[in-house]
Scaffold this motif. Structure first.
Motif, PDB file in Angstrom:
ATOM      1  N   TYR A  85     -18.763   5.699  14.326  1.00 33.87           N
ATOM      2  CA  TYR A  85     -19.606   5.025  13.455  1.00 33.87           C
ATOM      3  C   TYR A  85     -20.110   5.571  12.133  1.00 33.87           C
ATOM      4  O   TYR A  85     -19.893   5.362  11.042  1.00 33.87           O
ATOM      5  CB  TYR A  85     -20.605   4.381  14.032  1.00 33.87           C
ATOM      6  CG  TYR A  85     -21.549   3.466  13.000  1.00 33.87           C
ATOM      7  CD1 TYR A  85     -20.977   2.177  12.802  1.00 33.87           C
ATOM      8  CD2 TYR A  85     -22.723   3.790  12.576  1.00 33.87           C
ATOM      9  CE1 TYR A  85     -21.961   1.452  11.793  1.00 33.87           C
ATOM     10  CE2 TYR A  85     -23.518   3.173  11.680  1.00 33.87           C
ATOM     11  CZ  TYR A  85     -23.072   1.738  11.566  1.00 33.87           C
ATOM     12  OH  TYR A  85     -23.736   1.189  10.609  1.00 33.87           O
ATOM     13  N   ASN A  88     -16.962   6.441  10.048  1.00 35.87           N
ATOM     14  CA  ASN A  88     -16.461   5.275   9.168  1.00 35.87           C
ATOM     15  C   ASN A  88     -17.165   3.991   9.766  1.00 35.87           C
ATOM     16  O   ASN A  88     -16.488   3.378  10.632  1.00 35.87           O
ATOM     17  CB  ASN A  88     -14.803   4.921   9.078  1.00 35.87           C
ATOM     18  CG  ASN A  88     -14.605   3.962   8.025  1.00 35.87           C
ATOM     19  OD1 ASN A  88     -15.407   3.301   7.594  1.00 35.87           O
ATOM     20  ND2 ASN A  88     -13.319   3.758   7.881  1.00 35.87           N
ATOM     21  N   ASN A  90     -16.993   1.170   8.802  1.00 32.40           N
ATOM     22  CA  ASN A  90     -15.942   0.079   8.537  1.00 32.40           C
ATOM     23  C   ASN A  90     -14.628  -0.240   8.999  1.00 32.40           C
ATOM     24  O   ASN A  90     -13.698  -0.888   8.906  1.00 32.40           O
ATOM     25  CB  ASN A  90     -15.807  -0.379   6.948  1.00 32.40           C
ATOM     26  CG  ASN A  90     -17.039  -0.485   6.365  1.00 32.40           C
ATOM     27  OD1 ASN A  90     -18.049  -1.115   6.413  1.00 32.40           O
ATOM     28  ND2 ASN A  90     -17.179   0.279   5.143  1.00 32.40           N
ATOM     29  N   LYS A  92     -11.602  -0.359  11.747  1.00 34.82           N
ATOM     30  CA  LYS A  92     -11.261  -1.739  12.777  1.00 34.82           C
ATOM     31  C   LYS A  92     -11.110  -1.136  14.049  1.00 34.82           C
ATOM     32  O   LYS A  92     -10.253   0.084  14.220  1.00 34.82           O
ATOM     33  CB  LYS A  92      -9.918  -2.280  12.127  1.00 34.82           C
ATOM     34  CG  LYS A  92     -10.402  -3.148  11.016  1.00 34.82           C
ATOM     35  CD  LYS A  92      -9.137  -3.754  10.382  1.00 34.82           C
ATOM     36  CE  LYS A  92      -9.376  -4.597   9.259  1.00 34.82           C
ATOM     37  NZ  LYS A  92      -8.344  -5.441   8.725  1.00 34.82           N
ATOM     38  N   ASN A 153     -15.137  -6.380  13.305  1.00 33.38           N
ATOM     39  CA  ASN A 153     -14.514  -5.194  13.250  1.00 33.38           C
ATOM     40  C   ASN A 153     -13.751  -4.729  14.510  1.00 33.38           C
ATOM     41  O   ASN A 153     -13.257  -3.776  14.523  1.00 33.38           O
ATOM     42  CB  ASN A 153     -15.313  -4.098  12.598  1.00 33.38           C
ATOM     43  CG  ASN A 153     -15.475  -4.059  11.065  1.00 33.38           C
ATOM     44  OD1 ASN A 153     -15.781  -5.080  10.474  1.00 33.38           O
ATOM     45  ND2 ASN A 153     -15.253  -2.832  10.630  1.00 33.38           N
TER      46      ASN A 153
END
Length: 281
Positions: A85, A88, A90, A92, A153
């Protein structure tokens, strides 16, 4: 000279013994992805090497490819998920869940093939190393995952679906990470039944032979053999034999109760029924 990216756009985080090797092979074959190596283990074992070391793994000649990696041990560690986290928020994430006791027993058999727990039955192995079961307690792992990442995500699917409909399973993963879901990799129908791999490894050495032939470029010939009726008959017989042996195992009632409670918690987190799992308890 290749262009260095900011890191992976998708990461497979788990679970161990859940069909992740099969998915890795399928994704690696896809012409729209770039996966540098299997099980990088950066966020759990190599974090001290630094983020620049990790990013350079994704240097590639074609910046249009979607970069990713798959290390199925990531989900089992809160610290590891927090590191992902931080790297990144964002990114997936892909997570395959397998019925907990089946996954734990498959891990136990794999460890045995490596020489661990050779003289211990399943219950004794669990008592000696509770990690075998702890990895199958998904509710806390996924609860922590959702406390950091939005559900949009995270793509969660089930090992059983790989056995039932590998084409749809792979298509769903592809659509999640934004690549062509109609592509059929050679590995697509070479579903590895992880519950019997250790038995095959010990008894026949077939997995080593298959992996050797794959490395030598005989994937299409292997798939041709796997489509033969005789091969299908032998595989079904081995799977049935393995399942019969698994069903005969007397699991400690305390372990079963622990699994049952965790599955009920997981149902609430995922807002779906896991009655097919609970039927085994």
């Amino acid at each position: 000279m290749g262009k260095q990216l900011e890191g992976p756009e998708f990461i497979g985080v788990g679970v161990q013994r859940g069909g992740t090797s099969w998915l890795y092979e399928c994704l690696k074959e896809h012409p729209q992805t770039y996966i540098p190596t299997k099980e990088v283990h950066f966020f759990d074992e190599k974090y001290d090497l630094g983020s620049d070391w990790y990013r350079q793994l994704f240097t590639q000649p074609d910046a249009e490819l979607v970069p990713g990696e798959y290390t199925p041990d990531y989900i089992a560690s809160k610290v590891t998920i927090e590191r992902i986290y931080k790297f990144n928020p964002n990114v997936k994430l892909i997570l395959i869940l397998r019925e907990p006791l089946s996954r734990a027993h498959s891990a136990y058999k794999l460890y045995q093939s490596y020489g661990r727990f050779k003289d211990l039955d399943f219950n004794a192995a669990v008592e000696k190393d509770p990690w075998i079961i702890k990895q199958s307690l998904y509710s806390e792992q996924i609860g922590h995952l959702f406390s950091l990442f939005p559900k949009s995500n995270v793509h969660i699917d089930f090992y059983e679906k790989i056995e039932e409909n590998p084409r749809q399973f792979f298509k769903d993963v592809c659509e999640f990470i934004g690549i062509d879901g109609e592509y059929d990799p050679d590995a697509l129908y070479s579903v590895r039944n992880t519950s019997i791999n250790a038995t095959l490894q010990d008894g026949f050495g077939l997995i080593k032979l298959q992996n050797f032939l794959l490395r030598k470029g005989f994937s299409r010939q292997i798939n041709w053999m796997k489509n033969m009726k005789l091969f299908g008959f032998m595989k079904r017989a081995l799977i049935q034999r393995s399942k019969q042996k698994s069903s005969e195992i007397k699991v400690d009632p305390k372990v079963v109760a622990m699994i049952e409670q965790d599955v009920e918690k997981l149902e609430k987190i995922l807002s779906l029924s896991l009655s097919n799992w609970k039927a085994n308890y």
